[in-house]
Design a protein around this motif. Structure first.
Motif, short mmCIF file in Angstrom:
data_model
loop_
_atom_site.label_atom_id
_atom_site.label_comp_id
_atom_site.label_asym_id
_atom_site.label_seq_id
_atom_site.Cartn_x
_atom_site.Cartn_y
_atom_site.Cartn_z
N ARG A 1 67.32 95.91 88.79
CA ARG A 1 67.26 94.95 87.69
C ARG A 1 66.23 93.87 87.95
N ASN A 2 66.14 93.42 89.19
CA ASN A 2 65.15 92.41 89.55
C ASN A 2 63.74 92.94 89.35
N LEU A 3 63.50 94.18 89.76
CA LEU A 3 62.17 94.76 89.61
C LEU A 3 61.81 94.95 88.15
N ILE A 4 62.78 95.34 87.34
CA ILE A 4 62.52 95.53 85.91
C ILE A 4 62.12 94.21 85.26
N SER A 5 62.87 93.14 85.55
CA SER A 5 62.54 91.84 84.97
C SER A 5 61.20 91.32 85.48
N ALA A 6 60.88 91.61 86.75
CA ALA A 6 59.60 91.16 87.31
C ALA A 6 58.43 91.88 86.65
N LEU A 7 58.57 93.17 86.39
CA LEU A 7 57.48 93.92 85.77
C LEU A 7 57.32 93.56 84.30
N VAL A 8 58.41 93.21 83.64
CA VAL A 8 58.30 92.69 82.27
C VAL A 8 57.55 91.36 82.27
N LEU A 9 57.84 90.52 83.27
CA LEU A 9 57.13 89.26 83.42
C LEU A 9 55.65 89.48 83.70
N LEU A 10 55.35 90.49 84.51
CA LEU A 10 53.96 90.82 84.83
C LEU A 10 53.19 91.23 83.58
N ASP A 11 53.83 91.95 82.69
CA ASP A 11 53.15 92.36 81.46
C ASP A 11 52.76 91.14 80.62
N GLY A 12 53.64 90.14 80.57
CA GLY A 12 53.30 88.92 79.84
C GLY A 12 52.17 88.14 80.50
N VAL A 13 52.20 88.06 81.84
CA VAL A 13 51.14 87.36 82.57
C VAL A 13 49.80 88.08 82.39
N LYS A 14 49.84 89.39 82.37
CA LYS A 14 48.62 90.17 82.17
C LYS A 14 47.97 89.86 80.83
N GLN A 15 48.79 89.70 79.79
CA GLN A 15 48.25 89.38 78.47
C GLN A 15 47.71 87.95 78.42
N LYS A 16 48.40 87.00 79.05
CA LYS A 16 47.98 85.61 78.98
C LYS A 16 46.71 85.34 79.78
N LEU A 17 46.63 85.91 80.97
CA LEU A 17 45.47 85.67 81.84
C LEU A 17 44.35 86.67 81.63
N GLY A 18 44.60 87.71 80.83
CA GLY A 18 43.55 88.70 80.59
C GLY A 18 43.24 89.54 81.81
N LEU A 19 44.24 89.91 82.59
CA LEU A 19 44.02 90.70 83.80
C LEU A 19 43.79 92.17 83.43
N SER A 20 42.95 92.84 84.19
CA SER A 20 42.69 94.24 83.95
C SER A 20 43.83 95.10 84.48
N ASN A 21 43.79 96.39 84.15
CA ASN A 21 44.84 97.30 84.62
C ASN A 21 44.82 97.43 86.14
N ALA A 22 43.61 97.42 86.73
CA ALA A 22 43.51 97.53 88.18
C ALA A 22 44.13 96.33 88.88
N ILE A 23 43.91 95.12 88.34
CA ILE A 23 44.50 93.93 88.93
C ILE A 23 46.01 93.94 88.76
N ALA A 24 46.48 94.41 87.59
CA ALA A 24 47.93 94.50 87.38
C ALA A 24 48.58 95.47 88.36
N GLU A 25 47.90 96.58 88.64
CA GLU A 25 48.41 97.52 89.65
C GLU A 25 48.47 96.86 91.03
N HIS A 26 47.46 96.07 91.34
CA HIS A 26 47.42 95.37 92.63
C HIS A 26 48.58 94.36 92.73
N VAL A 27 48.83 93.65 91.63
CA VAL A 27 49.93 92.68 91.61
C VAL A 27 51.27 93.39 91.79
#
Length: 309
Positions: free
Chosen positions: A122-148
């Motif tokens: 459950r923690n990982l699911i919520s963290a990855l949902v949070l990552l998707d929002g951060v990716k949209q706000k900061l304009g991160l690429s798919n490669a950077i999101a994979e690294h995160v």
């Protein structure tokens, strides 16, 4: 044009084709129309090629027609390798399965749901949902999101998430990935995006650096120049002048221990003055998230060393 009369034939796929006396090397395939054309005489030899058979001639077409599903990704909870047990008790032919098999599938559904409801999951699911929002706000690429996602999963495996908030560890993972890939996002910007304090972010970041053996790239003021110029909408001439100032400052090791954003903001303010571009110091400080006294100090040191204005 040499064409044999009455030499039409139909193959097993139902494609109508002609026979031509010219060499097969002169045949050209038109993937848009679905035709094979003889280039010496211009005769359409075969027509009616299906889109599926045409698209496999190229790499993009082959990948788009792949039947293996989406590629695995660390930004997905189960890495894209999930299995879903349907609720309908029927087989592939639509027939109802036996009662003994129904009991087996019911037990499998129970264990499948229990395996996905663990606290760590459950923690990982919520963290990855949070990552998707951060990716949209900061304009991160798919490669950077994979690294995160890789950094966060590694921290979770080592138990670094216990006693800390999900947003803190995710923010530290985002900042660490940006530093490793030379992306100029500051601590303040990442902290504001995830709505946490800069102190908590820097503390968690130091823990990740120590425990995960992360070796970030040294910060360079030139990495911030394009972003600051885009935010302030300065002229290209001013941008080039600021670039020259930063290159000279790096070669002479001026302000080598200062924050990159401060040095870049000071150089940009000097370039605006040198090119008669009226941008107030307060506006530069507001857009670059740097204080006005820091800009004035960088301006004084750079101007004294380089004598630009």
């Amino acid at each position: 044009m040499i064409i044999k009369k009455n030499n039409q034939n139909q193959n097993r796929n139902g494609l109508t084709s002609l026979v031509c006396d010219h060499d097969q090397k002169g045949m050209v395939t038109d993937v848009e129309r679905g035709e094979i054309i003889c280039s010496p005489c211009g005769q359409v030899m075969t027509e009616g090629i299906s889109s599926d058979s045409r698209s496999t001639h190229t790499l993009d077409g082959f990948l788009s027609n792949s039947q293996t599903g989406p590629k695995s990704s660390l930004t997905i909870y189960d890495k894209g390798l999930n299995t879903n047990i349907g609720a309908r008790n029927i087989d592939f032919a639509g027939r109802r399965i036996s009662s003994k098999t129904i009991l087996k599938f019911k037990s499998m559904r129970v264990w499948d749901s229990r395996s996905k409801s663990k606290a760590s999951g459950r923690n990982l699911i919520s963290a990855l949902v949070l990552l998707d929002g951060v990716k949209q706000k900061l304009g991160l690429s798919n490669a950077i999101a994979e690294h995160v996602a890789f950094t966060y999963r590694k921290a979770s495996t080592l138990g670094l998430i216990r006693g800390r908030g999900t947003a803190e560890v995710m923010a530290a993972s985002v900042y660490a990935a940006c530093r490793e890939n030379g992306i100029p996002w500051s601590l303040d910007e990442v902290a504001n995006t995830l709505n946490i304090t800069k102190k908590r972010l820097s503390s968690c970041y130091r823990i990740l650096i120590d425990r995960l053996d992360i070796k970030p790239e040294l910060a360079n003021p030139l990495d911030c120049l394009s972003k600051f110029c885009s935010v302030l909408e300065v002229k290209e001439k001013t941008k080039r002048c600021a670039f020259d100032i930063l290159m000279q400052a790096n070669s002479k090791r001026i302000l080598s221990g200062s924050k990159p954003a401060v040095v870049c903001a000071g150089a940009l303010y000097i370039a605006c003055i040198a090119n008669n571009e009226n941008i107030p110091q307060t506006r530069i400080a507001e857009k670059t998230l740097v204080s006005s006294p820091s800009i004035r100090k960088a301006l004084s040191v750079l101007n004294k060393a380089l004598s630009v204005v």
